[in-house]
Motif scaffolding. Structure first.
Motif, PDB file in Angstrom:
ATOM      1  N   LEU A 117       0.823  -1.201   0.000  1.00 29.04           N
ATOM      2  CA  LEU A 117       0.000   0.000   0.000  1.00 29.04           C
ATOM      3  C   LEU A 117       0.862   1.258   0.000  1.00 29.04           C
ATOM      4  O   LEU A 117       0.532   2.244  -0.677  1.00 29.04           O
ATOM      5  CB  LEU A 117      -0.936   0.000   1.207  1.00 29.04           C
ATOM      6  N   ALA A 118       1.964   1.245   0.723  1.00 29.53           N
ATOM      7  CA  ALA A 118       2.858   2.406   0.733  1.00 29.53           C
ATOM      8  C   ALA A 118       3.378   2.703  -0.673  1.00 29.53           C
ATOM      9  O   ALA A 118       3.408   3.856  -1.107  1.00 29.53           O
ATOM     10  CB  ALA A 118       4.020   2.167   1.695  1.00 29.53           C
ATOM     11  N   ALA A 119       3.782   1.656  -1.406  1.00 25.51           N
ATOM     12  CA  ALA A 119       4.285   1.853  -2.771  1.00 25.51           C
ATOM     13  C   ALA A 119       3.200   2.441  -3.667  1.00 25.51           C
ATOM     14  O   ALA A 119       3.482   3.276  -4.542  1.00 25.51           O
ATOM     15  CB  ALA A 119       4.777   0.526  -3.342  1.00 25.51           C
ATOM     16  N   PHE A 120       1.954   2.033  -3.454  1.00 18.37           N
ATOM     17  CA  PHE A 120       0.835   2.539  -4.242  1.00 18.37           C
ATOM     18  C   PHE A 120       0.562   4.000  -3.912  1.00 18.37           C
ATOM     19  O   PHE A 120       0.407   4.841  -4.794  1.00 18.37           O
ATOM     20  CB  PHE A 120      -0.396   1.683  -3.932  1.00 18.37           C
ATOM     21  N   HIS A 121       0.523   4.316  -2.617  1.00 21.10           N
ATOM     22  CA  HIS A 121       0.219   5.673  -2.173  1.00 21.10           C
ATOM     23  C   HIS A 121       1.302   6.676  -2.554  1.00 21.10           C
ATOM     24  O   HIS A 121       1.015   7.858  -2.769  1.00 21.10           O
ATOM     25  CB  HIS A 121       0.047   5.702  -0.654  1.00 21.10           C
ATOM     26  N   GLN A 122       2.545   6.248  -2.610  1.00 22.89           N
ATOM     27  CA  GLN A 122       3.663   7.173  -2.782  1.00 22.89           C
ATOM     28  C   GLN A 122       3.862   7.636  -4.224  1.00 22.89           C
ATOM     29  O   GLN A 122       4.750   8.443  -4.502  1.00 22.89           O
ATOM     30  CB  GLN A 122       4.948   6.518  -2.263  1.00 22.89           C
ATOM     31  N   GLN A 123       3.010   7.193  -5.138  1.00 21.43           N
ATOM     32  CA  GLN A 123       3.196   7.547  -6.545  1.00 21.43           C
ATOM     33  C   GLN A 123       2.913   9.013  -6.842  1.00 21.43           C
ATOM     34  O   GLN A 123       3.538   9.612  -7.708  1.00 21.43           O
ATOM     35  CB  GLN A 123       2.293   6.679  -7.427  1.00 21.43           C
ATOM     36  N   TRP A 178      -9.390  -1.945   0.718  1.00 23.98           N
ATOM     37  CA  TRP A 178      -8.144  -2.604   1.124  1.00 23.98           C
ATOM     38  C   TRP A 178      -8.411  -3.514   2.323  1.00 23.98           C
ATOM     39  O   TRP A 178      -8.468  -3.073   3.461  1.00 23.98           O
ATOM     40  CB  TRP A 178      -7.099  -1.540   1.449  1.00 23.98           C
ATOM     41  N   GLN A 179      -8.570  -4.791   2.052  1.00 27.90           N
ATOM     42  CA  GLN A 179      -8.871  -5.775   3.085  1.00 27.90           C
ATOM     43  C   GLN A 179      -8.623  -7.177   2.525  1.00 27.90           C
ATOM     44  O   GLN A 179      -8.461  -7.341   1.309  1.00 27.90           O
ATOM     45  CB  GLN A 179     -10.314  -5.628   3.553  1.00 27.90           C
ATOM     46  N   PRO A 180      -8.586  -8.195   3.391  1.00 28.18           N
ATOM     47  CA  PRO A 180      -8.190  -9.543   2.951  1.00 28.18           C
ATOM     48  C   PRO A 180      -9.048 -10.171   1.867  1.00 28.18           C
ATOM     49  O   PRO A 180      -8.583 -11.084   1.191  1.00 28.18           O
ATOM     50  CB  PRO A 180      -8.256 -10.364   4.252  1.00 28.18           C
ATOM     51  N   ARG A 181     -10.280  -9.712   1.674  1.00 26.26           N
ATOM     52  CA  ARG A 181     -11.064 -10.305   0.582  1.00 26.26           C
ATOM     53  C   ARG A 181     -10.550  -9.865  -0.783  1.00 26.26           C
ATOM     54  O   ARG A 181     -10.949 -10.420  -1.808  1.00 26.26           O
ATOM     55  CB  ARG A 181     -12.549  -9.960   0.731  1.00 26.26           C
TER      56      ARG A 181
END
Length: 279
Positions: A117-123, A178-181
């Motif tokens: 998620l960090a890699a996704f958000h940091q774009q 953003w969750q396990p499903r």
């Protein structure tokens, strides 16, 4: 719901000899999720109905934001898409669903999910002076619609929300569910599926569903996630507001689609959000 004639034509042109081997559709919203096989290769086709607004978001995510994941084999790769027909085709992503498996409760799963998620958000990051006011308006609209929230509580929620400040927000690419499903696990590696709610939002909004579910049940998963993410994005006042918005949206949406267990979760989320000291 079935495929439209146009969707069938497109699938046939993209995969002339493919066979549908499994229907992975959720069944609550009008989106078909079909697994197909052609010449030993596996694919996933997603098809929206007339009311669908998720396919456009998913296609935008594939075209603009998925590289940090697809470059590492952590999200499905887009093969074909037709936004007008509300149809997209991706390569099948191997793995078992994290939800309902032992991996749903292991710290390493959440550490990996935090890193992803960090890699996704940091774009990218863009300022937005209207975000808070728009989100408040959506919640007030939910409260004015059909639901089973107690009338006195509805009035209280309306008063709280209309009194909120509307400071500027910083928006980043977010998954939105953003969750396990929506995570797969394959030989210990976490992968990501279902970008139908992807959009620009504050980073902390992607933690809301985990906070209402897995973090609440097993509190040790929260710090494991943040360790992977790098830094907790939850500023207390903004976090309290998003938790209440999420709670109301859950209770209202679940009632409207007849998901009673999820509706009850929404009512519980409202009670817990109101107990937040920052609210």
């Amino acid at each position: 719901m079935g495929l439209t004639d146009r969707q069938r034509e497109l699938l046939t042109s993209w995969l002339p000899s493919a066979e549908i081997v499994q229907d992975h559709s959720w069944g609550v919203i009008g989106t078909l999720v079909l697994e197909l096989v052609q010449d030993g290769d596996r694919y996933i086709a997603k098809a929206g109905d007339e009311a669908d607004h998720h396919l456009a978001r998913e296609l935008r995510a594939h075209r603009e934001w998925l590289h940090p994941w697809t470059s590492r084999g952590r999200a499905p790769q887009l093969v074909h898409a037709d936004p007008d027909a509300k149809l997209l085709l991706t390569r099948y992503l191997p793995g078992q669903l994290v939800q309902g498996s032992p991996y749903e409760w292991t710290a390493d799963t959440y550490h990996q999910a935090g890193e992803l998620l960090a890699a996704f958000h940091q774009q990218s990051a863009v300022p937005d002076a209207e975000y808070e006011a728009i989100e408040n308006g959506k919640t007030l609209s939910d409260l004015a619609g059909a639901h089973r929230i107690d009338p006195e509580l509805t009035e209280r929620l309306h008063a709280i929300i209309t009194a909120w400040p509307t400071p500027p927000a910083t928006l980043v690419p977010t998954h939105g569910d953003w969750q396990p499903r929506n995570w797969l696990i394959d030989h210990g590696t976490v992968r990501v599926i279902d970008l139908g709610r992807a959009d620009l939002r504050p980073a902390y909004t992607d933690l809301a569903r985990l906070a209402a579910q897995q973090f609440r049940t097993e509190p040790t998963l929260d710090p494991a996630f943040i360790e992977g993410y790098g830094k907790d994005p939850r500023e207390p006042a903004a976090w309290a507001r998003t938790r209440l918005r999420e709670a109301v949206a859950t209770a209202v949406w679940a009632y409207q689609v007849g998901e009673e267990a999820f509706e009850q979760q929404g009512h519980r989320m409202i009670a817990e959000a109101l107990a937040e000291p920052a609210l």
